[in-house]
Scaffold this active site. Structure first.
Site, PDB file in Angstrom:
ATOM      1  CB  CYS A  45      -0.906   0.036   1.228  1.00  0.00           C
ATOM      2  SG  CYS A  45      -2.002  -1.374   1.334  1.00  0.00           S
TER       3      CYS A  45
HETATM    4  C1  BEZ Z   1       0.465  -4.626   1.848  1.00  0.00           C
HETATM    5  O1  BEZ Z   1      -0.083  -3.581   1.566  1.00  0.00           O
HETATM    6  O2  BEZ Z   1       1.667  -4.737   1.762  1.00  0.00           O
HETATM    7  C2  BEZ Z   1      -0.305  -5.807   2.327  1.00  0.00           C
HETATM    8  C3  BEZ Z   1      -1.461  -5.633   3.028  1.00  0.00           C
HETATM    9  C4  BEZ Z   1      -2.152  -6.736   3.487  1.00  0.00           C
HETATM   10  C5  BEZ Z   1      -1.670  -8.012   3.181  1.00  0.00           C
HETATM   11  C6  BEZ Z   1      -0.512  -8.178   2.437  1.00  0.00           C
HETATM   12  C7  BEZ Z   1       0.184  -7.056   1.992  1.00  0.00           C
END
Ligand code: BEZ
Length: 210
Positions: A45
């Protein structure tokens, strides 16, 4: 309930990093991209939000407003914004909705319980000036999206909206475009000039907007 192409985009009021906003008032008659990311302080994210911040001028040029969402609270958004700026080299320059009570996430069916029953999946909704849903995408949490592809589909959607033309596989702005089957040969000639008919149903013209 799932949101489908052609549906009205549900309206809502929500707190964001740019203050409380009413979605329809904020959007006006622009195009909009509403996208969710699972939660704050997560690696994928962080990279996505930095990428969207860097592409903001490209969205602006197309008359598209962008708005993100996660179920994390506003205080987290504010703290995390500093991390995004420091690690991605771009500060948030669009509103990020805080949806800890999942009001907006539920409205847009962004939580898929068999994937994760608390965080949202990576949903994307492209919404037209008429507030109708023009495109949806759903990615899992571990796969970052390609926002250059989102700009490409916006170009295609806008070409369809303004010219009634379609775009072939892997099309990018400037490539030839396709006359839809609903348009007769005579009308195609009148509206777009010469076309190449490889088959009666497969007709190419130059992109009139390029
Ligand atoms: C991420 O944004 O890195 C993420 C969020 C939830 C699960 C796996 C990755």
């Amino acid at each position: 309930m799932a949101i489908r192409l052609g549906d009205d985009a549900p309206n809502f009021t929500a707190p964001t990093t740019e203050g409380e906003l009413n979605f329809y008032d904020w959007k006006g008659d622009s195009w909009a991209v509403l996208f969710s990311h699972p939660k704050d302080f997560t690696p994928v994210c962080t990279t996505e939000l930095g990428a969207v911040a860097k592409l903001k001028d490209e969205f602006d040029r197309r008359g598209v407003k962008v708005i993100g969402l996660s179920v994390s609270p506003l205080g987290d958004h504010e703290g995390w914004s500093k991390d995004i700026e420091e690690t991605q080299g771009a500060a948030l320059n669009f509103p990020l909705i805080a949806d800890p009570d999942r009001k907006v996430s539920d409205l847009y069916d962004m939580i898929h319980p068999n994937a994760d029953d608390t965080a949202t999946v990576r949903s994307v909704f492209v919404i037209g000036p008429d507030n109708k849903i023009k495109l949806t995408l759903t990615y899992p949490a571990a796969t970052g999206r390609n926002f250059d592809e989102l700009l490409r589909v916006v170009d295609s959607l806008q070409l369809t909206a303004t010219q009634g033309l379609a775009t072939p596989v892997n099309w990018t702005k400037g490539d030839r475009v396709i006359v839809t089957p609903a348009v007769s040969d005579d009308e195609a000639r009148e509206r777009f000039g010469d076309f190449e008919a490889q088959r009666p149903y497969l007709r190419y013209v130059d992109d009139p907007t390029a």
